[in-house]
Design a protein around this motif. Structure first.
Motif, mmCIF file in Angstrom:
data_model
loop_
_atom_site.group_PDB
_atom_site.id
_atom_site.type_symbol
_atom_site.label_atom_id
_atom_site.label_comp_id
_atom_site.label_asym_id
_atom_site.label_seq_id
_atom_site.Cartn_x
_atom_site.Cartn_y
_atom_site.Cartn_z
ATOM 1 N N THR A 1 0.815 -1.221 0.000
ATOM 2 C CA THR A 1 0.000 0.000 0.000
ATOM 3 C C THR A 1 0.845 1.266 0.000
ATOM 4 N N ALA A 2 2.143 1.166 0.295
ATOM 5 C CA ALA A 2 3.007 2.347 0.357
ATOM 6 C C ALA A 2 3.277 2.895 -1.035
ATOM 7 N N ALA A 3 3.656 4.164 -1.091
ATOM 8 C CA ALA A 3 4.038 4.777 -2.369
ATOM 9 C C ALA A 3 5.282 4.081 -2.908
ATOM 10 N N GLN A 4 5.416 4.014 -4.229
ATOM 11 C CA GLN A 4 6.547 3.340 -4.858
ATOM 12 C C GLN A 4 7.117 4.224 -5.966
ATOM 13 N N GLY B 1 0.657 7.781 4.098
ATOM 14 C CA GLY B 1 -0.606 7.564 3.400
ATOM 15 C C GLY B 1 -1.747 7.341 4.358
ATOM 16 N N THR B 2 -2.949 7.710 3.942
ATOM 17 C CA THR B 2 -4.162 7.508 4.729
ATOM 18 C C THR B 2 -5.240 6.920 3.839
ATOM 19 N N PHE C 1 6.620 5.241 3.254
ATOM 20 C CA PHE C 1 7.893 5.090 2.547
ATOM 21 C C PHE C 1 8.784 6.250 2.950
ATOM 22 N N ASP C 2 10.056 5.962 3.245
ATOM 23 C CA ASP C 2 10.991 7.013 3.608
ATOM 24 C C ASP C 2 12.340 6.738 2.972
ATOM 25 N N THR C 3 13.106 7.787 2.782
ATOM 26 C CA THR C 3 14.443 7.680 2.205
ATOM 27 C C THR C 3 15.240 8.921 2.569
#
Length: 436
Positions: free
Chosen positions: A149-152, A226-227, A236-238
């Motif tokens: 479900t996280a951004a990619q 995200g919600t 997602f983190d970087t």
């Protein structure tokens, strides 16, 4: 909208789950009926109870929970300090980088780790030294939410020194009503900002545009949260270095100065967000001949920054008309800038004159070859039609002098072959005329 923002900010940093290691703790709930019955039977059996003298059972000291906490903004792991307890080591177990160990200073009850991405989940371990030896306790920092479900495909790049674009894609398993939010935190002041201008696709945030990069440091932390009303969404983190994601502007003030044998090409390095030396740049020069549709004469030339922003292009006169464009990149990366504006040098008239000379030379060579061929053919034809007639050789008129005198002394006759020859001398007598 304000309520949604407040809810989203409260759930921005993922929850933590504490899983203590070591000795079991005393039960906090009363025993059930079955457990009470089993305990009563055990007490009635005379063979089971043992006295203290028959069996030495060590008394183990129970270490209370450390109540570990982790602050993602400061990357600090802390716990409650306990009396008569020493803390040996802190360990962060990263899925990609493995174990990262830190040792608390003196009697501090905290450890500080370097900033790193946590969307893959990490585990923290604190080793406590008690009378029974070292006892570890761990804290699992999880990434809650549905898998996928996280951004990619997250990426960012800086252009024109002061602008940055970030893009990402919707997770493959993200619900239809998912909404993403981007937060950026600098490592120096620990300040956090949200994206001011989102790029949407079907009402879902898939990008961000920033026109003010003030406050950002060399390295920064990027978090895409995200919600959704249907399910929890993973984050997602970087960590990105602004120098590595910067795409340079084209070189400035490109100029060409031509000489009889070559042309001198000069340019200025592009403006950058961070100070850079000449060794930090790589350049490419694209030199094209005008009206060259097949691009056979085009050249792509690589130049390093140590060339002092100049290049000597061999081009003797008369030279045709050319155009030159230049682009730049960081010496450690492959992000090329756009091409600079084309600069022309050479002359179309010189090209025309050169073509005329070439045509004249070819035509002159062809005409000369044709004339020579005709002369040769005519010569061979005349000899075939009118062959030369042989005649008697006239020794008197041809002034041929033949010396028939032989020195007899030098002639050695063969043995047994001596011939006797008579030599007759003839003298011409001149009679004087009679006198009258």
């Amino acid at each position: 909208m304000a309520a949604r923002r407040e809810t989203e900010r409260e759930s921005r940093w993922p929850a933590r789950r504490l899983e203590p290691w070591g000795l079991p703790r005393p039960p906090s709930r009363p025993l059930g009926p079955l457990a009470t019955t089993i305990l009563f039977c055990v007490l009635l059996d005379p063979a089971l109870p043992l006295t203290q003298e028959q069996q030495e059972v060590p008394t183990m000291e129970w270490v209370p929970s450390l109540n570990m906490k982790f602050d993602r903004r400061t990357m600090e792991l802390s716990w409650d300090c306990k009396e008569n307890t020493t803390y040996l080591e802190c360990v962060m177990i990263h899925k990609e980088k493995g174990e990262i160990r830190k040792k608390p200073k003196n009697k501090d009850c905290h450890c500080n780790f370097s900033h790193d991405s946590l969307h893959g989940g990490v585990t923290f371990v604190v080793k406590v030294n008690s009378t029974q030896g070292p006892i570890p306790e761990k804290l699992v920092y999880a990434n809650p939410g549905g898998e996928g479900t996280a951004a990619q495909n997250f990426s960012c790049f800086i252009y024109n020194v002061n602008f940055m674009n970030c893009t990402w894609a919707k997770g493959r398993a993200a619900p239809d009503d998912v909404q993403y939010f981007l937060y950026i935190q600098d490592f120096k002041e620990k300040r956090e900002r949200e994206c001011p201008h989102y790029v949407t696709d079907s009402r879902t945030h898939v990008g961000c545009h920033l026109h003010d990069l003030s406050g950002l440091t060399f390295r920064n932390y990027f978090l895409v949260n995200g919600t959704s009303r249907e399910t929890a969404v993973q984050f997602f983190d970087t960590i990105l270095s602004l120098k590595k994601i910067e795409i340079y502007s084209p070189p400035n003030n490109v100029s060409v100065h031509c000489h009889p044998s070559h042309c001198h090409i000069l340019w200025e390095p592009p403006r950058t967000r961070h100070p850079s030396s000449a060794w930090d740049f790589n350049y490419q020069l694209r030199i094209q001949k005008q009206n060259n549709k097949e691009h056979a004469g085009n050249q792509l030339i690589d130049v390093t920054g140590k060339s002092e922003n100049k290049y000597n292009f061999p081009s003797p006169e008369p030279r045709p008309k050319h155009t030159v464009t230049i682009r730049a990149s960081d010496a450690r990366g492959q992000h090329w800038s756009a091409w600079s504006q084309p600069v022309e040098f050479g002359s179309t008239q010189a090209t025309a004159n050169f073509v005329h000379v070439y045509v004249l030379v070819v035509l002159g060579t062809f005409v000369c070859a044709l004339i020579l061929s005709c002369l040769v053919k005519r010569l061979f034809a005349s000899e075939t039609l009118f062959p030369r007639i042989p005649h008697i050789k006239d020794k008197w008129s041809e002034n041929v002098h033949t010396d028939h005198q032989i020195i007899w002394e030098k002639s050695t006759p063969d043995t047994g072959k001596i011939d006797h020859e008579e030599i007759l001398t003839v003298e011409e007598v001149t009679v004087a005329p009679e006198s009258v």
